[in-house]
Design a protein around this motif. Structure first.
Motif, PDB file in Angstrom:
ATOM      1  N   ILE A 114       0.838  -1.209   0.000  1.00  0.00           N
ATOM      2  CA  ILE A 114       0.000   0.000   0.000  1.00  0.00           C
ATOM      3  C   ILE A 114       0.865   1.249   0.000  1.00  0.00           C
ATOM      4  O   ILE A 114       0.608   2.215  -0.729  1.00  0.00           O
ATOM      5  N   LYS A 115       1.934   1.226   0.811  1.00  0.00           N
ATOM      6  CA  LYS A 115       2.839   2.373   0.838  1.00  0.00           C
ATOM      7  C   LYS A 115       3.522   2.568  -0.503  1.00  0.00           C
ATOM      8  O   LYS A 115       3.672   3.698  -0.984  1.00  0.00           O
ATOM      9  N   ALA A 116       3.930   1.455  -1.130  1.00  0.00           N
ATOM     10  CA  ALA A 116       4.581   1.562  -2.440  1.00  0.00           C
ATOM     11  C   ALA A 116       3.621   2.127  -3.480  1.00  0.00           C
ATOM     12  O   ALA A 116       3.998   2.966  -4.303  1.00  0.00           O
ATOM     13  N   ARG A 117       2.366   1.672  -3.429  1.00  0.00           N
ATOM     14  CA  ARG A 117       1.382   2.214  -4.369  1.00  0.00           C
ATOM     15  C   ARG A 117       1.140   3.689  -4.120  1.00  0.00           C
ATOM     16  O   ARG A 117       1.033   4.474  -5.078  1.00  0.00           O
ATOM     17  N   CYS A 118       1.047   4.071  -2.859  1.00  0.00           N
ATOM     18  CA  CYS A 118       0.836   5.485  -2.541  1.00  0.00           C
ATOM     19  C   CYS A 118       2.018   6.328  -3.020  1.00  0.00           C
ATOM     20  O   CYS A 118       1.833   7.413  -3.588  1.00  0.00           O
ATOM     21  N   LEU A 119       3.241   5.809  -2.792  1.00  0.00           N
ATOM     22  CA  LEU A 119       4.414   6.546  -3.248  1.00  0.00           C
ATOM     23  C   LEU A 119       4.462   6.651  -4.758  1.00  0.00           C
ATOM     24  O   LEU A 119       4.797   7.714  -5.311  1.00  0.00           O
ATOM     25  N   SER A 120       4.106   5.559  -5.453  1.00  0.00           N
ATOM     26  CA  SER A 120       4.098   5.620  -6.920  1.00  0.00           C
ATOM     27  C   SER A 120       3.039   6.587  -7.422  1.00  0.00           C
ATOM     28  O   SER A 120       3.279   7.342  -8.374  1.00  0.00           O
ATOM     29  N   CYS A 121       1.863   6.579  -6.767  1.00  0.00           N
ATOM     30  CA  CYS A 121       0.804   7.511  -7.181  1.00  0.00           C
ATOM     31  C   CYS A 121       1.222   8.951  -6.944  1.00  0.00           C
ATOM     32  O   CYS A 121       1.010   9.820  -7.802  1.00  0.00           O
ATOM     33  N   THR A 122       1.824   9.221  -5.786  1.00  0.00           N
ATOM     34  CA  THR A 122       2.259  10.591  -5.504  1.00  0.00           C
ATOM     35  C   THR A 122       3.363  11.025  -6.455  1.00  0.00           C
ATOM     36  O   THR A 122       3.393  12.174  -6.915  1.00  0.00           O
TER      37      THR A 122
END
Length: 485
Positions: A114-122
């Motif tokens: 989830i953190k990786a997805r959030c970082l990629s989205c940001t």
């Protein structure tokens, strides 16, 4: 019953037998004490106060009494029971601990995902925001440069001096880059150390006098020719036409890369190149092949050609460069221009090809504005590759065409006929086709297949929802559907 003692001191026959057999627990009066102990044990009714006979019994009984023999297995059972309960508890705790250790990595892995997805989205959102800002900055800086040149030509027409003056400003590229390094980097380096690190673009030995002359001279000449021909074209054509024709450099880059660098052949880019050539011919035809129009188109196409040759040779000899190396190289071009090309405007001045009355009469405001915006454009083109997607830089360049068109319409310097408008649109479409990636056909097929799969999944969900709805209605009406075997 009173026990009479025998003359030899043995009370009963039982004592005699025990003494003869050698019983290890025997002592004189064993049977009499045993009988007295039995007689001393009394039964108590429930609720009655019993005498404290336990102490007497414990004092009278031997270490191998019945109470101890019977209590030992009870204690053992109790200990086993307690140990069994504790064992079950420990096992349950261990199992729960094992389950916790098994579920903990799963939860941590899900949190990491989830953190990786959030970082990629940001990061994607930040890249998109930076890309939008850089698109507007690139297009506005290029439009501003072109329009200031047109304004300068009203009172001052010395295109080579203007080219030489604006190229000298490239010396400031590396100091601007180093200032950004000091402002953003955690581990700051000295200017000389950073300069030597960025000079690796010329080779492992860094920048030497031989490499300075060998590598910088051809690129400096191509840089000067590109800008000089662009300024000459602006004298003959409008800013809209020149900026549209300059966008053909993408098609020329593809053709040269295909011929010289043996890049992959792409049919769509061949179509884009043909569209660019068609737009060039239509642009010349827009003014009925007037002499100034043909010369202006030739100058603009020559500028686009030298720009394409510069990019292809840079890729061939120097390869790909990061932002620091690009800043170092452009500043080196500025130094070469200042040292070795300064004699050219002097010769043109004394031959009165490009002559002005005095230095005070020069439009320094327009010259500095043009050179500053040109430097900003070059910095943004190199910075944009680091901060956002490279395709957005190209989109910012092509957006300078409608920007110049809007300014020309406001200034009433151009009248768009059908041929000129069609030529501009064709060139811009060809430029956008050049921006397609090499695997654009595979990406398009994957996208179409994903859309088909989504539609099929939605259709299946609609069917299941409708069947569930019909079953609920049939149950509400009291009818039950019996499935056939």
């Amino acid at each position: 019953m009173d026990v009479k003692a025998a003359p030899n001191g043995v009370a009963t026959i039982e004592d005699r037998i025990l003494r003869i057999t050698g019983y290890y627990g025997y002592y004189p009066g064993y049977s009499s004490q045993k009988s007295t102990s039995r007689s001393s044990v009394t039964r108590c009714k429930p609720g009655a106060n019993c005498p404290s006979s336990h102490s007497g019994i414990s004092r009278q009984l031997s270490p191998l009494s019945v109470t101890e023999d019977s209590s030992a297995p009870i204690l053992e059972l109790q200990s086993r029971g307690s140990s069994g309960v504790c064992g079950h508890r420990v096992e349950r705790q261990n199992r729960s601990g094992d389950d916790g250790t098994q579920t903990h990595p799963e939860n941590s892995s899900q949190e990491n995902r989830i953190k990786a997805r959030c970082l990629s989205c940001t990061s994607m959102v930040l890249k998109a925001v930076w890309g939008l800002l850089i698109i507007l900055s690139v297009s506005s800086s290029w439009v501003g440069t072109t329009q200031i040149v047109k304004i300068t030509y009203k009172n001052f027409y010395c295109p080579f001096f203007m080219t030489w003056f604006s190229t000298n400003w490239n010396i400031m590229f590396f100091p601007v880059y180093y200032s950004g390094h000091l402002a953003t980097a955690q581990e700051k380096q000295s200017p000389m150390k950073k300069f030597r690190e960025c000079s690796r673009i010329f080779g492992e030995d860094g920048l030497t006098l031989k490499l300075f002359l060998k590598r910088t001279a051809p690129f400096s000449i191509l840089w000067t020719l590109t800008n000089y021909l662009y300024l000459l074209a602006l004298k003959k054509l409008t800013a809209t036409d020149v900026s549209a024709l300059f966008c053909c450099n993408k098609a020329f880059v593809f053709l040269l890369s295909w011929i010289v660098l043996k890049d992959r052949f792409m049919g769509v880019r061949i179509v884009a190149a043909i569209m660019a050539i068609t737009g060039i011919v239509m642009m010349a035809y827009a003014d009925n092949f007037h002499a100034d129009s043909i010369i202006g188109v030739a100058f603009a196409v020559g500028s686009a050609s030298t720009s394409a040759l510069y990019k292809v040779l840079f890729k061939m000899f120097l390869g790909s460069a990061n932002f620091g190396e690009a800043a170092h190289f452009v500043s080196t071009l500025g130094f070469f221009n200042l040292i070795f090309i300064s004699f050219t405007p002097v010769i043109l001045y004394f031959t009165k090809v490009e002559h002005w009355s005095s230095f005070a009469a020069l439009p320094w405001g327009c010259l500095c504005g043009m050179a500053g915006l040109w430097l900003v454009f070059n910095i943004l083109v190199n910075v944009g590759v680091v901060l956002t997607y490279p395709i957005l830089i190209s989109i910012g360049t092509v957006l300078s065409v409608p920007g110049n068109a809007a300014v020309d319409l406001l200034k009433q310097e151009v009248i768009f006929n059908v041929v000129r408008l069609a030529a501009t649109i064709i060139i811009c479409i060809g430029f956008l086709l050049m921006l397609l990636p090499e695997e654009w056909d595979e990406i398009t097929l994957r996208f179409i297949n994903s859309l088909k799969e989504k539609k099929s999944e939605e259709h299946v969900e609609d069917i299941t929802d409708s069947s569930v709805h019909l079953r609920s209605r049939s149950r509400a009406n009291g009818t039950v559907s019996i499935p056939l075997a």
